[in-house]
Scaffold this active site. Structure first.
Site, PDB file in Angstrom:
ATOM      1  N   HIS A  94      -3.528  10.767  14.709  1.00  0.00           N
ATOM      2  CA  HIS A  94      -3.214   9.600  13.889  1.00  0.00           C
ATOM      3  C   HIS A  94      -2.465   9.970  12.613  1.00  0.00           C
ATOM      4  O   HIS A  94      -2.465   9.219  11.649  1.00  0.00           O
ATOM      5  CB  HIS A  94      -4.481   8.799  13.588  1.00  0.00           C
ATOM      6  N   ASP A 157     -10.874   4.117   5.521  1.00  0.00           N
ATOM      7  CA  ASP A 157     -10.868   2.693   5.878  1.00  0.00           C
ATOM      8  C   ASP A 157     -10.968   2.497   7.383  1.00  0.00           C
ATOM      9  O   ASP A 157     -11.465   1.477   7.853  1.00  0.00           O
ATOM     10  CB  ASP A 157      -9.563   2.037   5.401  1.00  0.00           C
ATOM     11  N   GLU A 271     -11.649  -0.949  -3.848  1.00  0.00           N
ATOM     12  CA  GLU A 271     -10.253  -0.679  -3.478  1.00  0.00           C
ATOM     13  C   GLU A 271      -9.392  -1.820  -4.020  1.00  0.00           C
ATOM     14  O   GLU A 271      -9.856  -2.611  -4.853  1.00  0.00           O
ATOM     15  CB  GLU A 271     -10.095  -0.543  -1.951  1.00  0.00           C
TER      16      GLU A 271
END
Ligand code: FAD
Length: 517
Positions: A94, A157, A271
């Site tokens: 990823h 996240d 965040e």
């Protein structure tokens, strides 16, 4: 010179790098791991690109290890060969710019280890921890630890990435302001070095290797196990978003929330996002958090602001049934100290797992509209607090004015004192710095070029204005760039590379060192 068998091929990516590989030593296929090496085109093609879909390069072979010893055997063979070849551990692939590729070498499919039993073990004593295989997905670590009422403290996240993949970078998220990045919460590691040695290291034992590997971009060793500290897991989460039209008020409130005073009694997660009017009006009409009427109200707020830019603090407070009343009081008290736009507070009450795994929902939505498997020319920067308003003016209201930045823009502060400088991850020098994630997707292939040009314009703006940004998930094409990136750490990087990976075998896709020697 070992005989080389020619199993090379080329991969033609629609948009990018083409690499021709040169073959592996033939006696590799006489080793006991040979049966776990795949050289068929399907296997190598699967390991030829990543989530970014920008860089493509085929390995000669893919190793599907059954044990860490298989990996050690492969690395040892390469390191002692007259023609060493590159070896890249690949977690979930990823990365965005080919960091897990091994052109002309062997990709180690770390996920193959996950099918073995016993790769996640929880110790629930007074100082609880989990021993997790480097190949484990964070979501699986979460499941295993929750069975004991425990959980790691800091989360990325997105949870469908591997433990070692994020520890090789740092692992940041909304809990990092209080607990530091994920690497700050690691107690011990099992590592296979670039010479094929299997070493257990910690702050007290082989500490130079331990600190090198954490944030080390896969350069010094392959992580096969990480021991990570745990905390009691809450059951529920009050999930809150607050909208702002003024950047100075937004950052002032964010910094209050991560300050020691507020952090002890306040939110467990902080965040923030930047919303450009066009992303609100032209993007999806609802999200897993915002309803269509919320989005309409936010778009109204954006259109009233001169720049069309609004900001959203995302924060969360953990609680259990027995602490729900105290949580409500705490929440009311802290919201009373903030200056968000009146009426623009949005809350949700969710299970802890649902909160941590929230991006999974967004993934489902994006997959359903064909927007997940597209190129991702992401740019992540750490911007010093002292220049964040200049960055906002020059980038969101300058470079991006009138642009159509499809995707998410994150912007949230972290405390520098939670980062341990002995680790290889690079942070900004200010006591508080912002993670700014330009997580944009190229909907059509032509968009890649446009978005890359915007990324270059962002970096040029920072350079011209002397804004000392550091890249997170860094990508440079020259060693000069890497030297500037690591700054004072560079000589340590070079020395430890010479010590632990003298043939420059490991993770060549980072392009830090020419490979292999
Ligand atoms: P890969 O892409 O497979 O590998 C990354 C690098 O690590 C490569 O150089 C590889 O060779 C090396 N590596 C892999 N396994 C090992 C190992 N066992 N030992 C040593 N080196 C190894 N990051 C954050 O910090 N916070 C976030 O909130 C966050 N959100 C994300 C959301 C999404 C949707 C995506 C796609 C990425 C996000 N990331 C985030 C970035 C992510 O942490 C990195 O891209 C990470 O490297 C991905 O893990 P992976 O398992 O896919 O690693």
């Amino acid at each position: 010179m070992a005989a080389r068998c020619s199993i090379a091929f080329m991969i033609m990516a629609s948009c990018l790098s083409v690499v021709v590989s040169g073959g592996l030593p033939g006696d590799l296929f006489a080793l006991s791991v040979a049966s776990k090496l795949r050289v068929d085109r399907n296997s190598t093609a699967r390991a030829s690109s990543d989530f970014g879909r920008i860089v493509a390069a085929a390995p000669e072979a893919v190793l599907h290890p059954a044990t860490p010893a298989d990996i050690a055997e492969l690395v040892r063979f390469s390191a002692s060969s007259p023609s060493p070849f590159p070896v890249a551990p690949r977690g979930q692939g990823h990365s965005a710019r080919g960091q897990s590729l091994a052109p002309g070498g062997v990709v180690v499919d770390m996920r193959a280890l996950a099918s073995r039993r016993g790769r996640v073990n929880v110790s629930a004593g007074a100082a609880p921890y989990v021993d997790a295989g480097g190949e484990q997905l964070w979501v699986d670590v979460l499941r295993a630890t929750l069975e004991h009422g425990l959980a790691p403290r800091v989360w990325t996240d997105y949870l469908r990435i591997t433990v070692a993949g994020t520890l090789s970078n740092a692992g940041i998220g909304g809990q990092a302001f209080r607990h530091g990045p994920q690497i700050a919460n690691v107690l011990e590691l099992d590592v296979i070095t670039g010479t094929g040695d299997m070493v257990t290291c910690s702050r007290d034992k082989d500490s130079d290797l331990f600190f090198a590997v954490l944030g080390g971009l896969g350069q010094f060793g392959i992580i096969t196990r990480a021991r990570i500290g745990l905390m009691p897991a809450p059951k529920r989460v009050r999930w809150v978003r607050l909208a702002y039209s003024d950047v100075a008020t937004f950052t002032k409130d964010q910094e209050l929330l991560i300050s020691k005073r507020a952090s002890e009694a306040g939110f467990d997660y902080v965040e923030g996002q930047v919303q450009l009017n066009r992303t609100l009006t032209e993007g999806p009409k609802s999200t897993p958090f915002f309803s269509s009427s919320d989005i309409g109200r936010l778009a109204g707020l954006a259109s009233k602001s001169e720049s069309g830019v609004i900001y959203v603090i995302e924060c969360a407070m953990y609680y259990n049934e027995s602490t729900s009343t105290t949580m409500d009081q705490k929440l009311e008290s802290i919201l009373g100290q903030l200056s968000f736009e009146e009426g623009f507070v949005f809350t949700k009450d969710v299970r802890y797992v649902q909160f941590l795994d929230r991006v999974r929902e967004e993934e489902r939505v994006l997959r359903s509209i064909g927007m997940w498997d597209v190129p991702h020319p992401w740019l992540n920067l750490f911007v010093p607090r002292s220049r964040i308003l200049d960055f906002d003016a020059g980038v969101f209201k300058g470079v991006f004015a009138g642009a159509n930045p499809v995707g998410v823009i994150l912007m949230y502060p972290m405390n520098r004192n939670m980062w341990d400088d002995r680790m290889m991850a690079v942070a900004s020098d200010n006591d508080v710095f912002y993670a700014v994630g330009l997580l944009r997707s190229a909907v059509v292939v032509d968009d890649v070029e446009r978005l890359e040009k915007e990324n270059e314009a962002v970096l040029a703006f920072c350079h011209n204005e002397d804004i000392e940004c550091k890249q997170y998930l860094p990508y440079y094409t020259s060693q000069d760039g890497w030297q500037r990136h690591f700054g004072a750490k560079w000589s340590r990087v070079a020395d430890l590379k010479a010590k632990y990976d003298p043939h420059r075998i490991l993770s060549p896709g980072q392009r830090i060192f020419s490979s292999p020697a």
